[in-house]
Design a protein around this motif. Structure first.
Motif, short mmCIF file in Angstrom:
data_model
loop_
_atom_site.label_atom_id
_atom_site.label_comp_id
_atom_site.label_asym_id
_atom_site.label_seq_id
_atom_site.Cartn_x
_atom_site.Cartn_y
_atom_site.Cartn_z
N GLY A 196 -4.69 17.65 -4.96
CA GLY A 196 -6.15 17.62 -4.98
C GLY A 196 -6.56 18.35 -3.61
O GLY A 196 -5.66 18.93 -2.87
N VAL A 197 -7.93 18.35 -3.49
CA VAL A 197 -8.22 18.97 -2.04
C VAL A 197 -7.91 18.20 -1.10
O VAL A 197 -7.31 19.11 0.20
CB VAL A 197 -9.86 18.81 -2.07
N LEU A 198 -7.99 16.94 -0.73
CA LEU A 198 -7.34 16.36 0.38
C LEU A 198 -6.44 14.96 -0.09
O LEU A 198 -6.67 14.64 -1.21
CB LEU A 198 -8.33 15.84 1.21
N PRO A 199 -5.45 14.77 0.51
CA PRO A 199 -4.42 13.69 0.28
C PRO A 199 -5.33 12.35 0.17
O PRO A 199 -6.36 12.34 1.04
CB PRO A 199 -3.53 13.54 1.33
N TRP A 200 -4.92 11.25 -0.48
CA TRP A 200 -5.66 9.89 -0.38
C TRP A 200 -4.72 8.79 0.01
O TRP A 200 -3.43 9.03 0.18
CB TRP A 200 -6.33 9.51 -1.87
N LEU A 201 -5.62 7.76 0.43
CA LEU A 201 -4.91 6.79 1.28
C LEU A 201 -4.69 5.36 0.57
O LEU A 201 -5.66 5.09 -0.07
CB LEU A 201 -5.23 6.74 2.74
N ILE A 202 -3.65 4.95 0.63
CA ILE A 202 -3.28 3.38 0.42
C ILE A 202 -2.88 2.67 1.78
O ILE A 202 -1.92 2.87 2.50
CB ILE A 202 -2.09 3.20 -0.72
N THR A 203 -3.93 1.83 2.02
CA THR A 203 -3.92 1.08 3.38
C THR A 203 -3.44 -0.30 3.09
O THR A 203 -3.72 -1.02 2.20
CB THR A 203 -5.43 1.06 4.14
N PHE A 204 -2.53 -0.60 3.93
CA PHE A 204 -1.77 -1.91 4.00
C PHE A 204 -2.17 -2.68 5.71
O PHE A 204 -2.06 -1.78 6.46
CB PHE A 204 -0.37 -1.90 4.05
N ALA A 205 -2.53 -4.02 5.49
CA ALA A 205 -2.68 -4.55 6.63
C ALA A 205 -2.48 -6.12 6.34
O ALA A 205 -2.86 -6.78 5.44
CB ALA A 205 -4.21 -4.47 6.93
N MET A 206 -1.99 -6.73 7.60
CA MET A 206 -1.56 -8.16 7.50
C MET A 206 -1.22 -8.71 8.82
O MET A 206 -1.01 -7.89 9.79
CB MET A 206 -0.27 -8.35 6.76
N PRO A 207 -1.50 -10.02 8.94
CA PRO A 207 -1.10 -10.62 10.29
C PRO A 207 0.10 -10.58 10.54
O PRO A 207 1.01 -10.39 9.60
CB PRO A 207 -1.69 -12.20 10.05
N PHE A 208 0.53 -10.56 11.92
CA PHE A 208 2.05 -10.45 12.33
C PHE A 208 2.62 -11.38 11.75
O PHE A 208 4.08 -11.43 11.64
CB PHE A 208 2.10 -10.08 13.79
N ALA A 209 2.21 -12.81 11.34
CA ALA A 209 3.13 -13.81 10.69
C ALA A 209 3.55 -13.60 9.53
O ALA A 209 4.47 -13.76 8.84
CB ALA A 209 2.17 -15.08 10.94
N SER A 210 2.41 -12.72 8.81
CA SER A 210 2.74 -12.44 7.43
C SER A 210 3.84 -11.42 7.39
O SER A 210 4.89 -11.24 6.78
CB SER A 210 1.50 -11.96 6.90
N LEU A 211 3.78 -10.31 8.40
CA LEU A 211 4.75 -9.50 8.28
C LEU A 211 6.14 -9.86 8.83
O LEU A 211 6.92 -9.46 8.21
CB LEU A 211 4.32 -8.32 9.48
N ALA A 212 6.23 -10.96 9.65
CA ALA A 212 7.49 -11.45 10.04
C ALA A 212 8.23 -12.23 9.00
O ALA A 212 9.33 -11.96 8.56
CB ALA A 212 7.14 -12.45 11.07
N ARG A 213 7.38 -12.95 8.09
CA ARG A 213 7.73 -13.57 6.90
C ARG A 213 8.12 -12.43 5.83
O ARG A 213 9.23 -12.77 5.06
CB ARG A 213 6.73 -14.39 6.39
N LEU A 214 7.55 -11.63 5.93
CA LEU A 214 7.78 -10.34 4.52
C LEU A 214 9.14 -9.94 4.94
O LEU A 214 10.14 -9.54 3.96
CB LEU A 214 7.06 -9.09 4.86
N PHE A 215 9.54 -9.58 6.02
CA PHE A 215 10.92 -9.19 6.82
C PHE A 215 11.91 -10.44 6.70
O PHE A 215 13.14 -9.99 7.01
CB PHE A 215 10.95 -8.28 7.70
N GLY A 216 11.60 -11.51 6.26
CA GLY A 216 12.75 -12.61 6.34
C GLY A 216 12.92 -13.55 7.38
O GLY A 216 13.76 -14.11 7.46
#
Length: 315
Positions: A196-216
């Motif tokens: 398309g004319v411009l790329p579009w975005l998928i945004t991800f955000a989470m607290p760092f506690a969630s991020l730590a749990r996501l990576f085990g």
């Protein structure tokens, strides 16, 4: 009884190791993990988005992850977007996924037989017909993210990466209220260029506690090592090997031609060739199999007659 002298400490007071007192991994450790995971996630999303975009695989890239707040997210996410709140294992560890409204509406239009066009101006809310596609996008994004995280974290974490599941969604980020205002957040975006004319975005955000749990990481911030167990042979269809494209060449003709003949090549010249009964299939300089040339569904095909589990046996 009164002591004759004062008691003095014979030993210095204990000092606890900082590593034992730490509450969990910090941004300096977690943000680089996102960057490495994002490269794998981009490759997976490119293929997963292709059926939704008319069959063409888009170019997907991961931006540099950074720290942010909910106030900053309100400024960067439009008043209408496909905002989904997901749980990393349970509702106490949330994650926000937000897709821009215009490309999401184009995907919905294509799913219902349209040309992939979004209305102009954009509506104030997503139509009911978009709910099924929004749910499908949530599942696709979550499944591929989980696979990319697992490949990045490796086998050192105990158990498996926590399952990602949708909690609720809302086109207005303020109504969704995903996090407390003062919660430090990790944020990254996947940039999708679908021509398309411009790329579009998928945004991800989470607290760092969630991020730590996501990576085990455990709640105390310590990475728990997996219990000793016999290691099975690596599965070539599983990550990270399953994501690596490999070029395979089939040598149909290997012929010797004199230099005078090459010098006089011109349109219309016929060169007699003989296709070998056993055609070698090669990856780089290694022969991995032999096969016979034939046809299948009006296309030239090679039927494998001999394959080598170990390339060294073909040398």
């Amino acid at each position: 009884m009164k002591p004759q002298r004062e008691f003095l400490a014979e030993r210095p007071l204990a000092e606890h190791c900082a590593e034992l007192l730490r509450q969990g991994p910090g941004p300096d450790e977690l943000l680089p993990l996102i960057k490495r995971m994002g490269e794998r996630y981009a490759r997976r999303l490119s293929g997963a988005l292709a059926p939704l975009l008319g069959g063409e695989a888009p170019m997907v890239s991961c931006t540099t992850p950074r720290e942010t707040t909910l106030d900053s997210l309100h400024q960067s996410i439009a008043s209408l977007a496909a905002n989904s709140l997901m749980a990393v294992g349970d509702a106490k560890t949330p994650m926000l996924v937000s897709i821009e409204a215009e490309p999401m509406l184009r995907i919905v239009d294509r799913a219902f037989g349209g040309k992939g066009e979004a209305p102009a101006p954009l509506p104030k809310a997503f139509p009911m017909a978009a709910e099924l596609m929004l749910s499908r996008m949530e599942t696709m994004l979550a499944d591929n993210l989980s696979a990319a995280v697992t490949a990045t974290a490796g086998g050192a974490r105990s158990g498996q990466t926590p399952e990602l599941s949708a909690i609720r969604r809302d086109g207005n980020l303020a109504m969704l209220a995903p996090f407390a205002d003062n919660t430090p957040l990790a944020m990254w975006t996947m940039e999708v260029d679908d021509g398309g004319v411009l790329p579009w975005l998928i945004t991800f955000a989470m607290p760092f506690a969630s991020l730590a749990r996501l990576f085990g990481y455990s709640d105390a911030g310590v990475v728990t090592m997996a219990q000793s167990a016999p290691r099975a042979p690596a599965d070539p269809s599983s990550a990270p090997f399953g994501d690596v494209p490999v070029s395979v060449s089939a040598i149909l003709v290997d012929m010797r031609i004199s230099f005078p003949t090459i010098a006089t090549l011109a349109p219309g010249v016929v060169l007699p060739v003989a296709v070998a009964r056993q055609v070698p299939l090669r990856v780089g300089d290694s022969t991995i199999a032999y096969g016979t040339v034939g046809t299948m569904d009006d296309r030239v095909a090679v039927q494998i007659n001999q394959a080598f589990a170990d390339n060294r046996s073909a040398q």
